[in-house]
Design an enzyme around this catalytic site. Structure first.
Site, PDB file in Angstrom:
ATOM      1  N   GLY A 119       7.031   1.043  11.212  1.00  0.00           N
ATOM      2  CA  GLY A 119       6.863   0.773   9.785  1.00  0.00           C
ATOM      3  C   GLY A 119       7.461   1.827   8.881  1.00  0.00           C
ATOM      4  O   GLY A 119       7.932   1.532   7.795  1.00  0.00           O
ATOM      5  N   GLU A 120       7.412   3.086   9.300  1.00  0.00           N
ATOM      6  CA  GLU A 120       7.901   4.169   8.455  1.00  0.00           C
ATOM      7  C   GLU A 120       9.193   4.786   8.960  1.00  0.00           C
ATOM      8  O   GLU A 120       9.747   5.670   8.319  1.00  0.00           O
ATOM      9  CB  GLU A 120       6.840   5.272   8.370  1.00  0.00           C
TER      10      GLU A 120
ATOM     11  N   LYS B 215      11.900 -10.048  12.941  1.00  0.00           N
ATOM     12  CA  LYS B 215      12.034 -10.227  11.497  1.00  0.00           C
ATOM     13  C   LYS B 215      11.156  -9.254  10.718  1.00  0.00           C
ATOM     14  O   LYS B 215      11.620  -8.588   9.791  1.00  0.00           O
ATOM     15  CB  LYS B 215      11.662 -11.663  11.123  1.00  0.00           C
TER      16      LYS B 215
ATOM     17  N   GLN C  80      10.572  -4.246   7.659  1.00  0.00           N
ATOM     18  CA  GLN C  80      10.028  -2.899   7.456  1.00  0.00           C
ATOM     19  C   GLN C  80      11.148  -1.878   7.317  1.00  0.00           C
ATOM     20  O   GLN C  80      11.074  -0.951   6.520  1.00  0.00           O
ATOM     21  CB  GLN C  80       9.109  -2.516   8.617  1.00  0.00           C
TER      22      GLN C  80
ATOM     23  N   GLY D 130       0.817  -1.208   0.000  1.00  0.00           N
ATOM     24  CA  GLY D 130       0.000   0.000   0.000  1.00  0.00           C
ATOM     25  C   GLY D 130       0.848   1.253   0.000  1.00  0.00           C
ATOM     26  O   GLY D 130       0.750   2.087  -0.876  1.00  0.00           O
TER      27      GLY D 130
ATOM     28  N   ALA E 250       0.529  -1.645  14.349  1.00  0.00           N
ATOM     29  CA  ALA E 250       0.980  -2.666  15.299  1.00  0.00           C
ATOM     30  C   ALA E 250       0.606  -2.288  16.721  1.00  0.00           C
ATOM     31  O   ALA E 250       0.087  -3.115  17.473  1.00  0.00           O
ATOM     32  CB  ALA E 250       2.489  -2.857  15.170  1.00  0.00           C
TER      33      ALA E 250
END
Lengths: 740, 327
Positions: A701-702, A630, A635, A251, A522
């Site tokens: 994630g970012e 992992k 990420q 995405g 998360a």
């Protein structure tokens, strides 16, 4: 029996079952359990639903071939006569691009062309090929008008943005005076181009009506939001839309809002009384969904002679299409990353006839930190300071804007750990001073920071007597590992082998989660699973006649007061179901929360051609508890690769004469390929943030994309002595500065 | 995609005969043609599948090689004789596309791939190559990857092949079979056309004319280099490239073959460049002069202006590498 339990994060959490880790699953580098389904083609993506159903018809979007104007007419007669064509649907209520996730619905066409490649209508036929061919026969007559396609040319027409993801203007003290009085100053302007998310799975949808109820198989990141947007566009109640998004092929923000494929598929399916599938072509994804805005960023730094920042300004201009008010929050990290009494962070928005600009991986930081972290590097050089030392001297004790304490902040530790591992001390001190044959070698670093976002989220857990557990939420997994971390959290708290925990996601009938975006997934969804699982443990404790904190859950048993009891014996055939809801509370408001990191990069720049090759890239990150080493590391790899692309290759090229996004395929929109990516290294520092969430984690994630491109370009400068301020740093920009 | 007839040819003569019909195309690897058909830049009425024709051998012939038109790019690059005697060809092939594409793409098809000009692929844009007479949006547009030599006021499309650049350096010739059963051999300057006023025609092949093989003359020896400069390390077309075969004897350059990619509307070669170098002792000044000669008529169109200074650096670097003479 379905119980509800709600946890609001008003106080920091103490030690939890995740700390004691009796089952030993949390944090472990476990494989994504749905991975084998995906790599063997058994995980159905949106377009693959209703496969082989002869009733399914296929839609193909007709896009505008001009950049701005008023639609005079749409002549569908030739297309309607083409073989296999069932209908050509021109609905003025149809979307002109994807929706911004903050909007109630995608902006409607309303008789206007606002950008090149805007959807105009949909052709539906018995086969995909027939629809695609007939789409060429639709004649769209547009009374063209002069469009605005060039951000640089429109910089003076930009207006103050409306407050959105952040305040458009954040100021403190008196920047102008402090800057005028500063002993050392830097005033530099950087530009970054539009970028495209370029997820592997093109946007696709399969729509099927049953009476007045719509089922949409989609590919969206935010189920509940996207159901609302689709319902609003179609003029039907949200309760009449069921969205199923169990598998999503990436995405990166490009699927945060409902897309034209879903709306047109639903409209066409309703009109035809048949299921309709629409998949955008790669070229259409580039032109008709959304992009990351281009930016113009002026950075001014004023410091004392010894490198203390006294004045800091980050003035930014970004673009969006007419009526779309989202602005790239380019200065979002500048607000809190470094100390300095006098501050000015501003965002202006220019109206351009270009595709909707919306969120793309780390909106704000991903491009804002390219400029900020380059400027920090430039200033460090001016001051004669090591870039790490310069940052250390400006490490704030509290949020420099509003004085709130940081919930946790390990920036300095990340820089120090990285410096040690990367042998930073032995970097070339002067630019263009290290050479291996034709290659000039350089090293650069940059800080990483990403605001921690947290959202309300719910999940249900059912635990049956045989020890099987089902976790259900409308949360999505866009390839990040959500399935697996939710499984790990539930299995850890309930003391179950992971295989006994089934996770169901991406179904709008399930308890509402905030979806995947902003790195909140998360912690938000994970916390709701935590809350629900604790609710289940409380039930078990009740049955055992003990307090919940007296129970240890392990291997399908409950241990309390030195007695180990199998679940079957406790539940006796009963199934416990608890819906847990997590809500951010006072701790979120009272502290400043962000994840931090540091990037270190070594590049080789070819002295003949100006080609840059990244040789080594290290990211040290601290984001609270890591739920799965992992998936978190993966990420970070993804962020690093995004950063290499931002730094060196990625640019959605606008033909400023027409607004055409010229390089609209993966051959010419250059994301890094394997050969561009060296051995990557990611180090996750141990950290627990008990203020941020019950999991003691923060978003990751970012994080790794934030700043990483600047580490690459700082290394380019160190390698060859050429400072380019116009991203991406393609060889033609470096070439003029290279020695003959 | 328009519906089309599909015919599988049983032998090369039948293939050429079928393909002589109006709007017919041969299909082998399909790595470019299928993309173009999806966006309807190519709309053949008949596809003649030649993949089962017996044109897959690499054989020794006249002291050189005869390469079947259907030999894949991967197989050609890996062939022991090619790696030994025509290393520049192997290197050029491996610099092109991606492993997956090279497994499908054929030798004949590689010669005939169309330009990667963005405006050729965007049917809403003007392109004289796609739609004669419509105009050229590349001229003042995004022409980063386009040509600086051999252009006309109608078209500045570059030829994208790496393989063909090496083939040009090696004096390769293509063997063809016409629909009337006759055969001919074409050098690459005979095969390819400059755009002039008819940019829609990339080659001089006639309708139905099938490339059956490529002939490579006797090995030249010398040092083989294929240097490709591009925007990313793989899966990107050349911004500029140089195919070089250079032999130095007694301090003089006695063998010189130089061909260029990314800069020309066809795989480029300039006899004047080689004449300036042949028999001379290598030197930095001579290398610079060679680059000047090559670029005498070069004309940038804005976004691709940088190719001129870039090639001015890359050609001497290749010559330095080949001769061992430092600048």
């Amino acid at each position: 029996m379905d119980d509800q339990t709600v946890f609001k994060m008003d106080e920091p959490v103490g030690e939890t079952r995740l700390d004691t880790a009796a089952q030993g699953l949390i944090g472990k580098p476990l494989d994504r359990f749905e991975g084998p389904l995906k790599v063997s083609g058994r995980a159905p993506y949106a377009y693959e639903n209703l496969a082989g159903d002869p009733d399914v018809a296929f839609g193909y979007l007709v896009l505008s071939g001009t950049g701005a104007g008023t639609i005079r007419s749409v002549d569908t007669s030739a297309a309607e006569k083409a073989p296999g064509v069932l209908a050509v649907i021109h609905d003025d209520n149809g979307p002109r691009a994807s929706a911004d996730p903050n909007d109630q619905r995608p902006a409607a066409i309303k008789g206007e062309v606002v950008h090149f490649g805007q959807p105009i209508c949909v052709v539906v036929a018995e086969t995909y090929e027939q629809a695609r061919d007939a789409a060429r026969l639709v004649k769209v007559d547009v009374e063209t008008k002069e469009g605005q396609y060039d951000l640089l040319a429109n910089r003076d027409r930009a207006h103050k943005a409306q407050n959105g993801a952040m305040q458009a203007e954040v100021t403190k003290g008196d920047f102008d005076t402090a800057y005028a009085n500063a002993e050392v100053t830097l005033d530099v302007t950087y530009t970054t181009p539009s970028q495209s998310h370029s997820a592997m799975e093109p946007h696709a949808a399969t729509a099927k009506w049953d009476g007045d109820e719509l089922t949409i198989f989609g590919c969206y990141q935010l189920v509940s939001t996207n159901v609302g947007q689709l319902a609003k566009t179609l003029g039907i109640p949200k309760s009449k839309v069921r969205m199923l998004n169990p598998y999503i092929g990436g995405g990166f923000g490009g699927k945060l809002g409902i897309g034209p494929e879903s709306v047109f598929a639903a409209i066409a399916a309703r009109q035809l009384g048949r299921p309709v599938k629409i998949a955008l072509t790669r070229q259409q994804v580039y032109q008709a969904t959304s992009r990351r805005s281009d930016t113009i960023q002026r950075l001014r730094l004023g410091t004392t002679r010894d490198g203390r920042i006294t004045a800091l300004a980050h003035d930014t201009i970004t673009s969006n299409s007419p009526g779309d008010e989202f602005f790239e929050p380019t200065g979002i990290s500048t607000v809190f990353l470094y100390a300095g009494e006098n501050r000015q962070i501003t965002h202006k928005l220019a109206e351009l006839n270009l595709l909707l600009s919306s969120s793309m991986r780390a909106p704000g930081e991903a491009v804002g930190m390219l400029a900020l972290e380059n400027a920090m590097d430039e200033m460090a050089e001016k001051l004669g300071l090591d870039p790490i030392e310069f940052r250390r001297r400006n490490e704030p004790e509290v949020d420099p804007q509003d004085g709130k304490p940081f919930s946790s902040r390990s920036l300095v530790q990340c820089m120090e750990e990285g410096a040690k591992r990367f042998d930073w001390a032995n970097r070339p001190k002067a630019p263009a001073s290290r050479r291996e044959g034709e290659w000039l070698i350089g090293m650069g670093m940059a800080a990483a920071s990403r605001k921690n976002l947290l959202q309300q989220s719910s999940a249900a857990i059912s635990l049956s007597s045989d020890g099987r557990c089902v976790v259900s939420t409308d949360m999505t997994d866009i390839g990040t590992g959500t399935y697996t971390i939710l499984q790990q959290i539930a299995a850890e708290i309930l003391g179950l082998p992971r295989e006994q925990v089934i996770v169901k996601l991406g179904d709008s009938d399930l308890p509402q989660a905030p979806g995947s975006g902003g790195s909140w997934g998360a912690n938000s969804a994970g916390s709701s699973v935590f809350v629900a699982a604790e609710g289940v443990v409380a039930k078990i404790a009740e049955k055992l006649g003990v307090k919940p904190d007296e129970v240890t859950m392990k291997d399908g048993t409950a241990i309390a007061h030195n007695k180990q009891t199998p679940l079957a014996e406790i539940l006796k055939g009963e199934t416990i179901t608890v819906t847990g809801t997590f809500k951010p509370g006072r701790t979120f408001k009272d502290t400043h929360q962000a994840s931090y990191g540091a990037h270190f990069c070594e590049v080789a720049v070819n002295a003949v051609t100006g080609e840059t090759r990244v040789r080594r890239l290290l990211t040290v990150a601290a984001a609270g508890r890591i739920l799965n080493e992992k998936t978190a590391t993966s990420q970070c790899y993804g962020g690093q690769i995004f950063g290499i692309g931002s730094a060196l290759t990625e640019e959605l090229v606008v033909d400023t004469r027409t607004g055409l996004l010229v390089n609209h395929d993966l051959a010419e929109y250059h994301v890094p390929v394997n050969a561009d990516v060296p051995q990557l290294e990611v180090v996750l520092l141990p950290e627990r943030d008990r203020i941020a969430s019950p999991l003691a984690g923060k978003g990751i994630g970012e994080l790794a994309i934030c700043g990483v491109g600047a580490a690459v370009t700082n290394a380019v400068y160190n390698a060859c002595g050429v400072r380019v301020r116009d991203y991406p740093m393609t060889l033609d920009k470096i070439l003029p500065g290279l020695p003959a | 995609m328009k519906s089309f007839a599909y015919e599988r040819a049983s032998d090369p003569k039948a293939a050429a005969a079928i393909a002589s019909r109006a709007h017919a195309r041969f299909i082998a690897g399909g790595t470019n043609l299928l993309d173009l058909m999806k966006i309807q830049v190519e709309t053949p009425e008949t596809l003649v599948d030649i993949t089962r024709l017996p044109l897959k051998e690499i054989a020794e012939a006249d002291g050189g090689l005869s390469i079947g038109a259907l030999v894949t790019n991967s197989d050609l690059a890996a062939d022991e004789r090619v790696r030994r005697d025509y290393e520049v060809l192997s290197r050029a092939l491996l610099a092109g596309a991606s492993g997956q594409l090279r497994n499908k793409a054929t030798t004949g098809g590689n010669f005939l791939q169309r330009t990667r000009c963005s405006y050729f692929y965007e049917t809403n844009a003007r392109c004289n190559k796609r739609e004669p007479g419509s105009g050229c949006d590349a001229m003042n547009g995004f022409n980063r990857i386009l040509a600086i030599l051999g252009t006309s006021d109608k078209c500045i499309a570059s030829h994208p092949s790496d393989m063909a650049v090496a083939m040009r350096a090696l004096d390769a010739e293509v063997e063809t079979l016409k629909s009337d059963g006759s055969t001919r051999r074409l050098t690459l300057p005979e095969l390819y056309r400059l755009p002039g006023d008819t940019p829609e025609r990339d080659t001089n092949l006639e309708a139905g004319e099938l490339i059956t093989a490529v002939r490579l003359p006797k090995p030249l020896g010398g040092t083989h280099i294929y240097r490709k400069v591009r925007d990313r390390a793989s899966y990107a077309f050349a911004l500029v490239s140089v195919a070089a075969v250079i032999g130095v004897e007694n301090g003089r350059m006695e063998t010189i073959r130089l061909a260029f990619g990314g800069i020309g509307t066809m795989p480029w070669r300039d006899a004047r460049v080689e004449e300036a170098l042949i028999g001379e002792a290598p030197s930095a000044a001579l290398f610079a002069k060679a680059a000047d000669i090559l670029l005498t008529e070069a004309k940038g169109h804005g976004e691709n202006d940088f190719k001129i200074p870039l090639m001015r650096r890359v050609l001497p670097a290749v010559l330095r590498e080949a001769t061992g003479v430092a600048a």
